[in-house]
Design a protein around this motif. Structure first.
Motif, mmCIF file in Angstrom:
data_model
loop_
_atom_site.group_PDB
_atom_site.id
_atom_site.type_symbol
_atom_site.label_atom_id
_atom_site.label_comp_id
_atom_site.label_asym_id
_atom_site.label_seq_id
_atom_site.Cartn_x
_atom_site.Cartn_y
_atom_site.Cartn_z
ATOM 1 N N GLU A 16 0.831 -1.208 0.000
ATOM 2 C CA GLU A 16 0.000 0.000 0.000
ATOM 3 C C GLU A 16 0.865 1.258 0.000
ATOM 4 O OE1 GLU A 16 -0.455 -2.539 2.062
ATOM 5 O OE2 GLU A 16 -2.503 -3.267 1.661
ATOM 6 N N HIS B 192 -13.116 8.720 -3.948
ATOM 7 C CA HIS B 192 -14.383 8.317 -4.554
ATOM 8 C C HIS B 192 -14.243 6.964 -5.259
ATOM 9 C CE1 HIS B 192 -18.320 8.797 -6.306
ATOM 10 N NE2 HIS B 192 -17.821 8.574 -7.510
ATOM 11 N N PHE B 193 -13.129 6.814 -5.988
ATOM 12 C CA PHE B 193 -12.931 5.560 -6.722
ATOM 13 C C PHE B 193 -12.223 4.493 -5.883
ATOM 14 C CE2 PHE B 193 -13.686 8.458 -10.276
ATOM 15 C CZ PHE B 193 -14.611 7.714 -10.974
ATOM 16 N N TRP C 47 -6.114 -7.727 -9.916
ATOM 17 C CA TRP C 47 -7.151 -7.333 -8.948
ATOM 18 C C TRP C 47 -7.206 -8.258 -7.759
ATOM 19 C CZ3 TRP C 47 -10.914 -11.040 -8.365
ATOM 20 C CH2 TRP C 47 -11.167 -11.893 -9.455
ATOM 21 N N ALA C 48 -6.689 -9.489 -7.945
ATOM 22 C CA ALA C 48 -6.718 -10.436 -6.821
ATOM 23 C C ALA C 48 -5.830 -9.953 -5.674
ATOM 24 C CB ALA C 48 -6.259 -11.800 -7.301
ATOM 25 N N SER C 49 -4.897 -9.021 -5.967
ATOM 26 C CA SER C 49 -4.022 -8.515 -4.898
ATOM 27 C C SER C 49 -4.778 -7.559 -3.973
ATOM 28 C CB SER C 49 -2.827 -7.784 -5.512
ATOM 29 O OG SER C 49 -3.270 -6.593 -6.130
ATOM 30 N N GLY C 50 -5.929 -7.054 -4.442
ATOM 31 C CA GLY C 50 -6.709 -6.123 -3.619
ATOM 32 C C GLY C 50 -6.179 -4.704 -3.673
ATOM 33 N N TYR D 139 -0.691 0.859 -21.781
ATOM 34 C CA TYR D 139 -1.857 0.543 -20.941
ATOM 35 C C TYR D 139 -2.527 -0.750 -21.411
ATOM 36 C CZ TYR D 139 -5.821 1.643 -17.932
ATOM 37 O OH TYR D 139 -6.768 1.612 -16.959
ATOM 38 N N VAL D 140 -2.748 -0.822 -22.735
ATOM 39 C CA VAL D 140 -3.449 -2.009 -23.263
ATOM 40 C C VAL D 140 -2.577 -3.256 -23.110
ATOM 41 C CG1 VAL D 140 -4.362 -3.070 -25.358
ATOM 42 C CG2 VAL D 140 -4.924 -0.714 -24.831
ATOM 43 N N HIS E 219 -2.154 -4.524 -19.483
ATOM 44 C CA HIS E 219 -3.359 -5.158 -18.938
ATOM 45 C C HIS E 219 -3.650 -6.471 -19.652
ATOM 46 C CE1 HIS E 219 -3.995 -1.287 -17.036
ATOM 47 N NE2 HIS E 219 -4.923 -1.843 -16.297
ATOM 48 N N LEU E 220 -3.379 -6.499 -20.949
ATOM 49 C CA LEU E 220 -3.767 -7.660 -21.758
ATOM 50 C C LEU E 220 -2.769 -8.806 -21.630
ATOM 51 C CD1 LEU E 220 -5.989 -8.427 -23.782
ATOM 52 C CD2 LEU E 220 -4.505 -7.661 -25.608
ATOM 53 N N LEU F 171 -10.044 -6.491 -23.666
ATOM 54 C CA LEU F 171 -8.653 -6.008 -23.589
ATOM 55 C C LEU F 171 -8.183 -5.882 -22.133
ATOM 56 C CD1 LEU F 171 -8.719 -3.150 -26.268
ATOM 57 C CD2 LEU F 171 -7.511 -5.311 -26.436
ATOM 58 N N ARG F 172 -9.068 -6.180 -21.202
ATOM 59 C CA ARG F 172 -8.821 -6.115 -19.758
ATOM 60 C C ARG F 172 -8.505 -4.697 -19.284
ATOM 61 N NH1 ARG F 172 -5.350 -11.584 -18.682
ATOM 62 N NH2 ARG F 172 -6.794 -12.971 -19.714
ATOM 63 N N VAL F 173 -9.125 -3.736 -19.895
ATOM 64 C CA VAL F 173 -8.881 -2.347 -19.465
ATOM 65 C C VAL F 173 -10.193 -1.626 -19.151
ATOM 66 C CG1 VAL F 173 -6.681 -2.056 -20.655
ATOM 67 C CG2 VAL F 173 -8.767 -1.586 -21.890
ATOM 68 N N ALA G 176 -18.324 4.784 -9.447
ATOM 69 C CA ALA G 176 -17.665 4.092 -8.331
ATOM 70 C C ALA G 176 -18.710 3.670 -7.292
ATOM 71 C CB ALA G 176 -16.593 4.969 -7.701
ATOM 72 N N THR H 186 -10.093 -4.767 0.183
ATOM 73 C CA THR H 186 -10.416 -5.700 -0.902
ATOM 74 C C THR H 186 -9.481 -6.915 -0.890
ATOM 75 O OG1 THR H 186 -10.925 -3.727 -2.130
ATOM 76 C CG2 THR H 186 -10.850 -5.751 -3.392
ATOM 77 N N GLN H 187 -10.085 -8.064 -1.064
ATOM 78 C CA GLN H 187 -9.376 -9.345 -1.187
ATOM 79 C C GLN H 187 -8.628 -9.748 0.087
ATOM 80 O OE1 GLN H 187 -9.742 -11.457 -3.522
ATOM 81 N NE2 GLN H 187 -10.673 -10.236 -5.137
#
Lengths: 501, 494
Positions: A114, A181-182, A317-320, A457-458, A461-462, B62-64, B200, B373-374
């Motif tokens: 973190e 917020h996010f 995302w599994a890392s949280g 970015y693509v 992630h991909l 594309l996982r984005v 969100a 999370t997680q």
């Protein structure tokens, strides 16, 4: 009026004549008509007089230049090179030291994921936001220091630093709200991330002020002292890594602020900004002039760190976690960044050399075709030197590459080539800025930034985090190609751009 | 403080939806005036919805898929439209900027803020408004009725009254976590994930509040379709009334949303037949593409009957208008029919098909909001899988009991998760009032039916789970995270 008196009068009004028509205009303003030129001076018209005066002035300038001793010329060149290198090395040296210490003692900067995420994000954000203000401070500072107006330089630098601080506060608050917020980080991490962002943004701005003063070694000293504070706290207290980092950053900021302000105060001929009677220039005009440089700074730093932001956002995302730069990726890219910092220092000097060469050529040479040919040849030569230097550096670092794990090695190689292409593009960008064409530079960096960010970015992630480096590679390639095309146009119309510069 | 929070979340969801599907759609698809405003709205809606579905699927594959990329997508759409209309030249941009400044100055000097009020006042007093006022009044009353029918359960319950909502929720969570982009259903989850991502807002809340809004909009779409086909606003209001108050299935289910797109497509084609506006063809094409990708099912009987009734009324109104226009039967007949139906069969709230206790859904959300999370796991019935996918770990309660019931009393044994929540029901949730007497073999052997739908199976499982938790609590530290008369949530932390 004799011809010698006329020549002296024209050269007093315009010591560096651009062409014969300018000289003819000044001649006419001195009351010489075509009739007087023919009857008293023996020339067919005022244009012929102007032509003669221009040749005379250039011949004298060449004579003066030739009189200089070759040894003195070499020493001056070495001085210029050292001056240019010192700025980049003031940042590169502490960073390289940190890199070496990290590889020597990997657990020295061990942070929780973190803290790692929030601190790296705040550092990148501070570099981007302060990058624009840093450019403005440098430009306006150099301008007034060059005009022997250090008091005005101090007032304007402080004013822009103040505006920068306000803008960073605003950005920090907005970033805090958005991130909250996010749910990118928890409020505690976000608050400390914001504090770190503000401290570092101010530090970069004070470093810009110091570079205006030419006190590059002060910058190095700030980083070394900050590092020393951190080392002492780590060794002697039980504060832990994170508080030590914050205290070290705060100390560096304090030293930076004091050095910058006192540096200006004790600059020869500076009076206190409060008591100084020198009026500030019209701020809207100053802003209008500096906005392209601000945008250039923001776009350039965004481009440099776009791949790291992409890699940080591609954390599984599994890392949280929402953001965290993979340590393997960072290690690989740091090798490339080291090469870039060295190349950037060389590029700074090369551009300075190229511009001086261009201006000298424009003064000495009349034939436009020949100027264009010689400039193009010098430009290519410098790029070849840069390529050779990269080859040399990459070969020298082969030992470092071979010790890395295969995945990190791929990232390091991709990153090194990417940063090399960026350095080539940087050469073109600085040439454009030196020619008073920051708007063109902003456009080019903008296109390259979009290519870099989108690809990185693509792909990250991909396919995987380490492929964010391909974004930098693609961005660097795009930057080099499109900026080279612009430079080709500039060299073809060298006379026009020389006049603009 | 549940009510204010829920109302705030509902406002967030609805305002964001309105901002995208009204404001952005208006900016992206500018149209010449003259077309019916509802048709124009639905036309823009289907176009933007189709673009949104395509974008969400492309970004997820594309996982984005996230707020940044979706925001950039809408920003690019708006910017591209603006540039196409005004050009990219800096001089044009500067001129437009200066013109805008001059307009604002002019607006300020002539007290322009008063103009919308004056305009509405003039419009309300116009002959056209006088003609439309009765039908608009009736439509407003029906809208209120439909809103009450559709919003009753979502405002009272976080849990879903419609089992299909759990499928949608799981798909939203899968899309938001870039998994299984092209699995059906596609349309509704794409829409829900857009709002959840940009706002969100938890996907569960978005599913809860956006589904009824879509239901209302799509039933209105049905009304618009019949109004256009039979050229009668009153028939449209009647259809809206029937579909909104008497069709108890949700239109947001993947089968029925196809029906809505079919009705909208028919409306656009009918308007094209009457007005020959080419934009209708584009809208119809978008509606039919959406119909195709939403894997449509046959009309449910309830809906077919309602539509048939509307068509009969529409035909009767048309005949009456042709034969005796002076009596205004085409207006009075739908109105009296609506009053008659309302008096004899007052609209009832749809029968809910809950699958869990309200507290179970609330506590799942509370855990997701409270813990990082997680960093936690949950052992609970199958509904919690959709509610926690991608936020925390999930373990099926039956699997959990079978795996640990023998070891739970052992002091040296510890659950592998750092923080584990076990949902145990004191009174097993009853999906059926009584145990069904006849169930097919395939259903009987289905683990979800056996463990969670069958009253006997669920009771047995909950009892075993409670014993396991009690045994573990005797030898390990634990706390009760939540308890009421129906449910206990145990928390086991290491």
């Amino acid at each position: 009026m004799t011809f010698d008196e006329l020549t002296e009068a024209v050269l007093t009004i315009s010591p560096q004549l651009l062409d014969s028509r300018e000289a003819a205009t000044i001649v006419e303003s001195c009351g010489i008509t075509d009739r007087i030129a023919a009857s008293d001076l023996g020339f067919p018209d005022t244009f012929a007089v102007g032509e003669h005066i221009l040749r005379h002035s250039r011949a004298s300038a060449t004579l003066v230049a030739r009189k200089e001793m070759p040894k003195a010329s070499f020493l001056r060149e070495a001085g210029v090179a050292a001056h240019k290198f010192s700025l980049s090395f003031a940042y590169a040296l502490p960073w390289t030291l940190l890199l070496i210490i990290e590889s020597w003692r990997p657990n020295l900067l061990q942070l929780s994921p973190e803290w790692g995420g929030v601190l790296s994000f705040s550092i990148i954000a501070s570099l981007i936001s302060a990058g624009g203000f840093g450019q403005m401070i440098s430009r306006i500072g150099y301008f007034y220091i060059g005009m022997k107006e250090p008091t005005l330089a101090l007032r304007l630098c402080l004013l822009f630093a103040k505006w920068g601080a306000l803008a960073c506060c605003l950005l920090g608050s907005m970033g805090f709200l958005l991130a909250y917020h996010f749910r990118l980080f928890t409020p505690r991490y976000l608050a400390w991330g914001g504090v770190n962002f503000l401290m570092l943004s101010m530090l970069w701005m004070f470093c810009s002020m110091l570079s205006v003063l030419g006190r590059r070694w002060n910058i190095l000293l700030i980083f070394i002292l900050g590092g020393a504070v951190f080392a002492v706290l780590q060794a002697e207290s039980r504060l832990g890594t994170v508080p030590s980092i914050f205290i070290a950053n705060a100390s560096a900021l304090g030293i930076g602020a004091a050095s910058a302000v006192l540096g200006f105060r004790f600059w020869p001929g500076t009076s206190s900004p409060r008591t100084s009677s020198a009026a500030l220039p019209r701020l809207p005009l100053v802003l209008l002039m500096l906005v392209p440089y601000f945008l250039y700074g923001v776009a350039y730093f965004s481009f440099l760190f776009a791949d790291r932001v992409a890699a940080g956002s591609a954390i599984p995302w599994a890392s949280g976690l929402s953001f965290g730069i993979d340590s393997q990726y960072k290690k690989g890219m740091d090798v490339g960044l080291f090469i870039f910092l060295v190349l950037a220092a060389v590029v700074e000097y090369m551009v300075d050399h190229f511009m001086r060469y261009w201006f000298r050529l424009a003064e000495e040479e009349n034939n436009t075709e020949r100027i264009r040919y010689r400039l193009t040849r010098r430009y290519r030569l410098l790029l070849i030197v840069l390529c050779l230097l990269f080859a040399l550096l990459a070969s020298g670092l082969w030992f470092a590459y071979s010790r890395l794990e295969p995945a990190v090695r791929v990232t390091a190689v991709l990153g090194s080539v990417g940063y090399f292409l960026v350095a080539l593009g940087l050469f073109n960008l600085i040439v454009l800025c030196s020619l008073n064409q920051p708007e063109r530079a902003v456009g080019l960096v903008g296109v390259a930034l979009v290519s870099n960010a989108l690809t990185g970015y693509v792909l990250s992630h991909l396919i995987g985090v380490q492929f964010a480096a391909i974004g930098l590679l693609v961005g660097g390639f795009v930057l080099f190609v499109i900026s080279s095309r612009t430079i080709r146009v500039v060299l073809q119309q060298s006379g026009f751009f020389y006049a603009l510069a | 403080m549940r009510w204010p929070n829920d109302a705030w979340t509902a406002c967030e969801v609805w305002l964001l939806t309105a901002a995208i599907f009204y404001k952005v759609a208006k900016a992206v698809f500018p149209e010449e005036p003259g077309r019916n405003s509802l048709l124009r709205f639905f036309g823009r809606f289907v176009r933007l919805l189709l673009l949104t579905v395509m974008a969400v699927l492309a970004l997820a594959s594309l996982r984005v898929l996230n707020a940044l990329t979706l925001g950039s997508f809408y920003g690019l759409l708006v910017a591209a439209t603006w540039l196409r209309r005004h050009g990219i030249s800096p001089s044009v941009i500067r001129e437009r900027f200066l013109a805008r400044v001059a307009r604002i100055e002019h607006w300020y000097t002539r007290n322009g803020w008063k103009e919308p009020i004056l305009f509405r006042k003039q419009w309300l007093l116009s002959p056209r408004a006088a003609h439309l006022f009765p039908v608009m009044g009736a439509a407003a009353v029906v809208l209120l009725l439909v809103a009450e029918v559709h919003l009753r359960w979502p405002f009272d319950n976080l849990r879903f009254a419609d089992p299909e909502a759990y499928t949608n929720l799981l798909r939203v969570r899968q899309l938001l976590h870039d998994t299984r982009a092209f699995t059906q259903p596609l349309v509704v989850p794409s829409l829900l994930s857009t709002i959840a991502s940009l706002g969100a807002i938890d996907a569960m809340q978005v599913t809860r509040f956006l589904s009824p809004l879509m239901d209302i909009l799509l039933t209105l779409g049905g009304g618009v379709a019949t109004a256009v086909v039979f050229r009668s606003n009153w028939v449209g209001v009647f259809t809206f009334f029937l579909l909104g108050c008497y069709v108890h299935e949700s239109f947001v289910g993947e089968g029925l949303i196809g029906t809505s797109f079919l009705l909208l497509g028919i409306a656009f084609l009918a308007d094209y037949c009457y007005s020959a506006r080419r934009v209708n063809l584009q809208d119809a094409l978008c509606a039919f593409v959406l119909l195709t990708i939403s894997s449509p099912k046959a009309f449910p009987r309830e809906l077919a009957v309602m539509l048939l009734l509307s068509c009969i009324l529409g035909f009767a109104s048309w005949l009456a208008y042709r034969l005796a226009p002076q009596y205004r039967v085409e207006s009075l007949l739908p109105l009296f029919l609506m009053i008659g139906i309302f008096s004899c069969f007052p609209p009832a709230f749809p029968r809910p098909h809950f699958l869990e206790y309200e507290a179970a859904a609330r506590q799942s959300l509370r855990i997701a909001e409270t813990y990082p999370t997680q960093h936690w796991a949950i052992a609970a019935p199958v509904e919690q899988f959709s509610e926690t996918f991608g936020i925390g770990q999930y373990e099926d309660l039956d699997e959990f009991v079978r795996q640990y019931q023998d070891r739970a009393g052992n002091a040296s044994f510890q659950f592998p998760d750092k923080t584990l929540f076990v949902f145990v029901e004191k009174r097993p949730f009853e999906y059926f009032a009584t145990e069904p007497t006849a169930v097919s073999f395939s259903i009987l052997t289905d683990p979800t039916y056996r463990n969670y739908r069958s009253p006997a199976g669920r009771s047995s499982l909950e009892l075993s789970a409670r014993k396991l938790c009690e045994a573990y609590r005797e030898t390990h530290s634990s706390r009760v995270f939540y308890e009421d008369e129906n449910l206990t949530v145990f928390e086991f932390s290491r």
